[in-house]
Each structure stands twice: as structure tokens, then as C-alpha cells.
Design a protein around this motif. Structure first.
Motif, mmCIF file in Angstrom:
data_model
loop_
_atom_site.group_PDB
_atom_site.id
_atom_site.type_symbol
_atom_site.label_atom_id
_atom_site.label_comp_id
_atom_site.label_asym_id
_atom_site.label_seq_id
_atom_site.Cartn_x
_atom_site.Cartn_y
_atom_site.Cartn_z
ATOM 1 N N PHE A 1 0.834 -1.204 0.000
ATOM 2 C CA PHE A 1 0.000 0.000 0.000
ATOM 3 C C PHE A 1 0.869 1.254 0.000
ATOM 4 O O PHE A 1 0.615 2.199 -0.757
ATOM 5 N N ARG A 2 1.911 1.266 0.832
ATOM 6 C CA ARG A 2 2.825 2.409 0.859
ATOM 7 C C ARG A 2 3.510 2.582 -0.497
ATOM 8 O O ARG A 2 3.663 3.700 -0.994
ATOM 9 N N LEU A 3 3.921 1.473 -1.082
ATOM 10 C CA LEU A 3 4.629 1.504 -2.368
ATOM 11 C C LEU A 3 3.821 2.209 -3.443
ATOM 12 O O LEU A 3 4.367 2.953 -4.260
ATOM 13 N N HIS A 4 2.514 2.004 -3.453
ATOM 14 C CA HIS A 4 1.665 2.531 -4.517
ATOM 15 C C HIS A 4 0.938 3.836 -4.160
ATOM 16 O O HIS A 4 0.274 4.411 -5.019
ATOM 17 N N ASN A 5 1.068 4.291 -2.925
ATOM 18 C CA ASN A 5 0.290 5.455 -2.515
ATOM 19 C C ASN A 5 1.080 6.605 -1.894
ATOM 20 O O ASN A 5 0.610 7.731 -1.912
ATOM 21 N N ILE A 6 2.259 6.311 -1.336
ATOM 22 C CA ILE A 6 2.957 7.308 -0.532
ATOM 23 C C ILE A 6 4.387 7.492 -1.014
ATOM 24 O O ILE A 6 5.106 6.529 -1.256
ATOM 25 N N GLY A 7 4.796 8.752 -1.150
ATOM 26 C CA GLY A 7 6.188 9.068 -1.425
ATOM 27 C C GLY A 7 6.839 9.616 -0.168
ATOM 28 O O GLY A 7 6.246 10.444 0.528
ATOM 29 N N PHE A 8 8.034 9.149 0.136
ATOM 30 C CA PHE A 8 8.738 9.580 1.339
ATOM 31 C C PHE A 8 10.016 10.323 0.972
ATOM 32 O O PHE A 8 10.782 9.882 0.113
#
Length: 241
Positions: A89-96
Motif C-alpha cells: 500500500f505504501r509503495l503505490h500510494n505514498i512518497g517519502f
């Protein structure tokens, strides 16, 4: 989730808390935070050292687990996701964007930017086109084949921003993105992010002490002892490039 009527809601939290109980006295790093972030916001989390900015950012990004309370991203309750599903989910939704850059030292700038797209299994053409676009947008067209050790701090930070944007995230979480950068480099970096915010409606949430970031933010959320003490929404036309 109680904000179903907010179609543009990116992040929603309720009674969000994080308590560290490692010493004699428990520390509430984040204390009962209710927060609502709409698509296209350019928001700064501010406050003194130890106020909970980075911890809150990590909770919003699913990098840390709350002691109590909930985080929803586009209506998805993060607490319902398994470890592997949360990673995906983080991979496809959030940039850090991390203060320490966190670039992979053995990879070139181009390869660092590409890495997240490889994980997403994007096509070779999509990866190549996106990398060249991001190198151009970050002013790194002639630096793509250099490794992090061959780049200045400002160039490394721009690679980190490009990497965060490569996945076309729903939003970007940036922890002190201008720390240790000179005024010109910081200004260029902020110009780039402001342009993406304006042109593409990309949502940015910053944890920062930097007045240069605070001055550009359209919303400034002040944290004291882990709790929101002030939430100021400014002129929606404030962010310019």
C-alpha cells in the motif's frame, strides 16, 4: 470512518496517539490527534524539537504503529492491513523524503529513482520516460549516472525527492526536506515541489523547522507535546513558483 462526505480526503486520523514507555515515565510523542488532509494541500507540521512532528509523519505514512487511534488513507484503515499489504500500500500510494536522503549508495541517481518503479513492476518504457522527466524537473539531467557519493548534499536531496515522486504517489511526506541545504538549493527544491503541487495537485506534508518551508505552506499545523495546538489555514493562492 466518519468523513465519507469528504471526497477529496487523502488522510484522516481519529484519536491518534503514540506512547513510548521505555523509561520511568511514559512519553506521549503523539497525543490524541484528529487530522484531516485534503487532496492538493501544501501543509507544514511545525513545533519545537520533541513536539512529535516526525513521529506523526511516520504514523501517517504507516512507518510506525499507533498506540491507539486510527489512520485512514483514502478511506483505507491502515490497521486492517497485514505487514505485506501495508508495504504494498505504501509503495503505490505514498512518497517519502527523508532528512538523511536514504539513497542506495551503490546505485546511480537514475537507478535510485528507478528502484521504486521496478518494485511496482512498471514497464521499461514507462520507467525510462519517468526517470528522464524527473531528472529534468529536478535539474539533474547531467547527473543521472553519478552515485550519491559523487553528488552534493543538495543534489542528493533532489534525487530523494525525484525518487519519492517516481511512484506517482497520492501524497508525499517530507521530513525536514531542506535541512542542511543552502538558501539557493532549498529555494529550488521548494519551487519544484510547489510547481508539482500547483500543476498536478500533488499533496505535500512537511515536518519542518525551516522558515522557508513554513512561509510557503498554505496550512501550518503546530504541535506541542504531541498535540495540535494550532491549525492555521492560509490564503489558498499563497504557494507560488
Amino acid at each position: 470512518m466518519k468523513d465519507d462526505n469528504h471526497k477529496n480526503c487523502v488522510i484522516h486520523t481519529e484519536e491518534l496517539s503514540k506512547i513510548y514507555d521505555e523509561g520511568a515515565v511514559p512519553v506521549k510523542a503523539v497525543n490524541n490527534v484528529h487530522l484531516h488532509i485534503e487532496k492538493g494541500e501544501f501543509t507544514a507540521l511545525v513545533g519545537p524539537s520533541g513536539s512529535g512532528k516526525t513521529t506523526l509523519l511516520n504514523l501517517l505514512g504507516g512507518l510506525d504503529t499507533p498506540t491507539s487511534g486510527k489512520v485512514w488513507i483514502h478511506g483505507k484503515d491502515l490497521s486492517t492491513l497485514s505487514k505485506n499489504k501495508l508495504i504494498d500500500f505504501r509503495l503505490h500510494n505514498i512518497g517519502f523524503v527523508f532528512q538523511a536522503y536514504n539513497l542506495i549508495p551503490v546505485l546511480t541517481a537514475r537507478e535510485n529513482i528507478e528502484f521504486v518503479m521496478l518494485l511496482q513492476k512498471e514497464s521499461k518504457k514507462e520507467r525510462k520516460d519517468r526517470i528522464e522527466q524527473l531528472l529534468k524537473e529536478t535539474g539533474l539531467e547531467d547527473q543521472g549516472d553519478k552515485k550519491p557519493s559523487e553528488l552534493s548534499g543538495g543534489q542528493q536531496q533532489r534525487v530523494a525527492v525525484a525518487r519519492a515522486l517516481a511512484s506517482k504517489p497520492q501524497f508525499v511526506l517530507a521530513d525536514e526536506p531542506t535541512a542542511n541545504l543552502d538558501s539557493k538549493t532549498a529555494g529550488n527544491l521548494l519551487d519544484m515541489m510547489a510547481k508539482l503541487n500547483k500543476d498536478e495537485g500533488m499533496t505535500f506534508i512537511f515536518s519542518t523547522h525551516d522558515q522557508r518551508v513554513i512561509d510557503r505552506a498554505r496550512r501550518v499545523i503546530t504541535l506541542v507535546d504531541g498535540a495540535i495546538s494550532n491549525d492555521e489555514v492560509r490564503d489558498t493562492n499563497k504557494v507560488t513558483t
